[in-house]
Design a protein around this motif. Sequence first.
Motif, PDB file in Angstrom:
ATOM      1  N   CYS A  41       0.832  -1.197   0.000  1.00 55.66           N
ATOM      2  CA  CYS A  41       0.000   0.000   0.000  1.00 55.66           C
ATOM      3  C   CYS A  41       0.868   1.248   0.000  1.00 55.66           C
ATOM      4  O   CYS A  41       0.662   2.180  -0.788  1.00 55.66           O
ATOM      5  CB  CYS A  41      -0.926  -0.017   1.216  1.00 55.66           C
ATOM      6  SG  CYS A  41      -2.125   1.341   1.237  1.00 55.66           S
ATOM      7  N   VAL A 121      -5.360   4.471   6.451  1.00 54.13           N
ATOM      8  CA  VAL A 121      -5.217   3.075   6.050  1.00 54.13           C
ATOM      9  C   VAL A 121      -4.934   2.244   7.291  1.00 54.13           C
ATOM     10  O   VAL A 121      -3.965   2.502   8.019  1.00 54.13           O
ATOM     11  CB  VAL A 121      -4.067   2.888   5.035  1.00 54.13           C
ATOM     12  CG1 VAL A 121      -3.832   1.406   4.751  1.00 54.13           C
ATOM     13  CG2 VAL A 121      -4.371   3.638   3.748  1.00 54.13           C
ATOM     14  N   ALA A 123      -3.605  -1.054   8.380  1.00 52.06           N
ATOM     15  CA  ALA A 123      -2.831  -2.233   7.984  1.00 52.06           C
ATOM     16  C   ALA A 123      -2.116  -2.793   9.204  1.00 52.06           C
ATOM     17  O   ALA A 123      -1.002  -3.309   9.106  1.00 52.06           O
ATOM     18  CB  ALA A 123      -1.824  -1.858   6.897  1.00 52.06           C
ATOM     19  N   ILE A 145      -9.712   2.997   5.153  1.00 45.87           N
ATOM     20  CA  ILE A 145      -9.584   1.798   4.326  1.00 45.87           C
ATOM     21  C   ILE A 145      -8.928   0.733   5.197  1.00 45.87           C
ATOM     22  O   ILE A 145      -7.745   0.814   5.514  1.00 45.87           O
ATOM     23  CB  ILE A 145      -8.744   2.049   3.057  1.00 45.87           C
ATOM     24  CG1 ILE A 145      -9.297   3.245   2.276  1.00 45.87           C
ATOM     25  CG2 ILE A 145      -8.737   0.798   2.192  1.00 45.87           C
ATOM     26  CD1 ILE A 145     -10.734   3.101   1.812  1.00 45.87           C
ATOM     27  N   SER A 146      -9.728  -0.251   5.600  1.00 39.63           N
ATOM     28  CA  SER A 146      -9.266  -1.264   6.549  1.00 39.63           C
ATOM     29  C   SER A 146      -9.198  -2.617   5.868  1.00 39.63           C
ATOM     30  O   SER A 146     -10.048  -2.953   5.041  1.00 39.63           O
ATOM     31  CB  SER A 146     -10.224  -1.333   7.747  1.00 39.63           C
ATOM     32  OG  SER A 146      -9.776  -2.271   8.712  1.00 39.63           O
ATOM     33  N   ALA A 147      -8.196  -3.413   6.227  1.00 37.99           N
ATOM     34  CA  ALA A 147      -8.020  -4.723   5.606  1.00 37.99           C
ATOM     35  C   ALA A 147      -7.522  -5.720   6.632  1.00 37.99           C
ATOM     36  O   ALA A 147      -6.972  -5.361   7.682  1.00 37.99           O
ATOM     37  CB  ALA A 147      -7.041  -4.638   4.438  1.00 37.99           C
ATOM     38  N   VAL A 156     -10.715  -6.295   2.136  1.00 38.55           N
ATOM     39  CA  VAL A 156     -10.446  -4.871   2.279  1.00 38.55           C
ATOM     40  C   VAL A 156     -11.768  -4.143   2.116  1.00 38.55           C
ATOM     41  O   VAL A 156     -12.603  -4.518   1.282  1.00 38.55           O
ATOM     42  CB  VAL A 156      -9.399  -4.377   1.238  1.00 38.55           C
ATOM     43  CG1 VAL A 156      -9.819  -4.730  -0.170  1.00 38.55           C
ATOM     44  CG2 VAL A 156      -9.166  -2.888   1.370  1.00 38.55           C
ATOM     45  N   GLY A 194      -3.086  -5.536   0.095  1.00 33.30           N
ATOM     46  CA  GLY A 194      -2.486  -4.225   0.322  1.00 33.30           C
ATOM     47  C   GLY A 194      -2.539  -3.349  -0.916  1.00 33.30           C
ATOM     48  O   GLY A 194      -2.734  -2.135  -0.832  1.00 33.30           O
ATOM     49  N   GLN A 197      -5.937  -1.961  -1.129  1.00 31.56           N
ATOM     50  CA  GLN A 197      -6.065  -0.825  -0.221  1.00 31.56           C
ATOM     51  C   GLN A 197      -5.581   0.455  -0.889  1.00 31.56           C
ATOM     52  O   GLN A 197      -6.231   1.508  -0.800  1.00 31.56           O
ATOM     53  CB  GLN A 197      -5.265  -1.063   1.065  1.00 31.56           C
ATOM     54  CG  GLN A 197      -5.942  -1.979   2.062  1.00 31.56           C
ATOM     55  CD  GLN A 197      -5.188  -2.034   3.370  1.00 31.56           C
ATOM     56  OE1 GLN A 197      -4.118  -2.645   3.456  1.00 31.56           O
ATOM     57  NE2 GLN A 197      -5.730  -1.424   4.403  1.00 31.56           N
TER      58      GLN A 197
END
Length: 323
Positions: A41, A121, A123, A145-147, A156, A194, A197
């Motif tokens: 990302c 983000v 991560a 933006i969550s994954a 994601v 990623g 994301q």
Amino acid sequence: MSQTDRYARQTALPEVGARGQARLASAHVLIVGAGGLGCPCLSYLAGAGVGEITLMDPDLVEESNLHRQPLYTMSDIGLPKVEAARRHLGQAHPGVRLYPIQSALTPLNALAALARADIVVDAADSIAASYTLSDACMAKGTPLISASALGQSGYVGGFCGSAPSLRALFPDPPETAVTCASHGIMGPVVGAIGTLQAQMVLKVLLGHSPSPLGQLISLDMADLRPGAFRFDAAEEPSGRLPFVARQHIVAEDCVIELRPPEEAPIPAIPQALRLSPKELETVALPLDRRVVLCCRSGLRAWRAARLLQQRGYGDLALLAAAA
């Protein structure tokens, strides 16, 4: 090479153009986590010309990271990830301003960390960090933006901002706190997620329609099967269980240490009463004080808090001792 040449293939897209590239150059992204998700990302956002990136991660580079975190090299082992990332990205993308913070994201620093961010983000590979970020982003109206990735699958999603929060889609965390360290992970899985994301971040910053906010994309790499759905109408849950920091605990709080002595010889909070999850099923706790439940990841504390909610306790909070 001029900036015009560097981004020529990107600005050739009508949905980007010179105006979109200028929007990216003026944007500030907060990335929490510089591991398997954060590396791709971070690389693609820097490569796309995002002007400012704040990177938070407390960890050092280890050799076991390298199979899924190609941003780092053998010469980086033992160095803070945020510093190694700044060095490598600074060499490849000198126009990007990267601000490294060698610290974990906690309820104490979350609001300050995202104060200047246009988008965040997640991560971090941490239940406590994910829900803390979602709560902070929801409070400030900042897109998130969550994954998450484990084994050969992951997802994601675009949360907060104009979309429901992480809690709306996942009112409770997973039943078990397995991690990449305990369960394993394939490098291309986190690479793919990623990268997704990064694409979602760019689409939000560029104002593309439909927005990735309110959308979740899943990848099952074992069967090479993607999936996607929108959750724009998901309702925010009641009975929210907030994470707190040690510094938020006051003398009046009733603190419960859920970890046994062999796991935590010294309770996270000196005033804590050590109880097992089984004992919580019958023990009488004060109803006129906040009850703070403590464990390592926050997962046992969350389950215990749900049990106490069923017993009529309302003022509850969670402490992840490792956060």
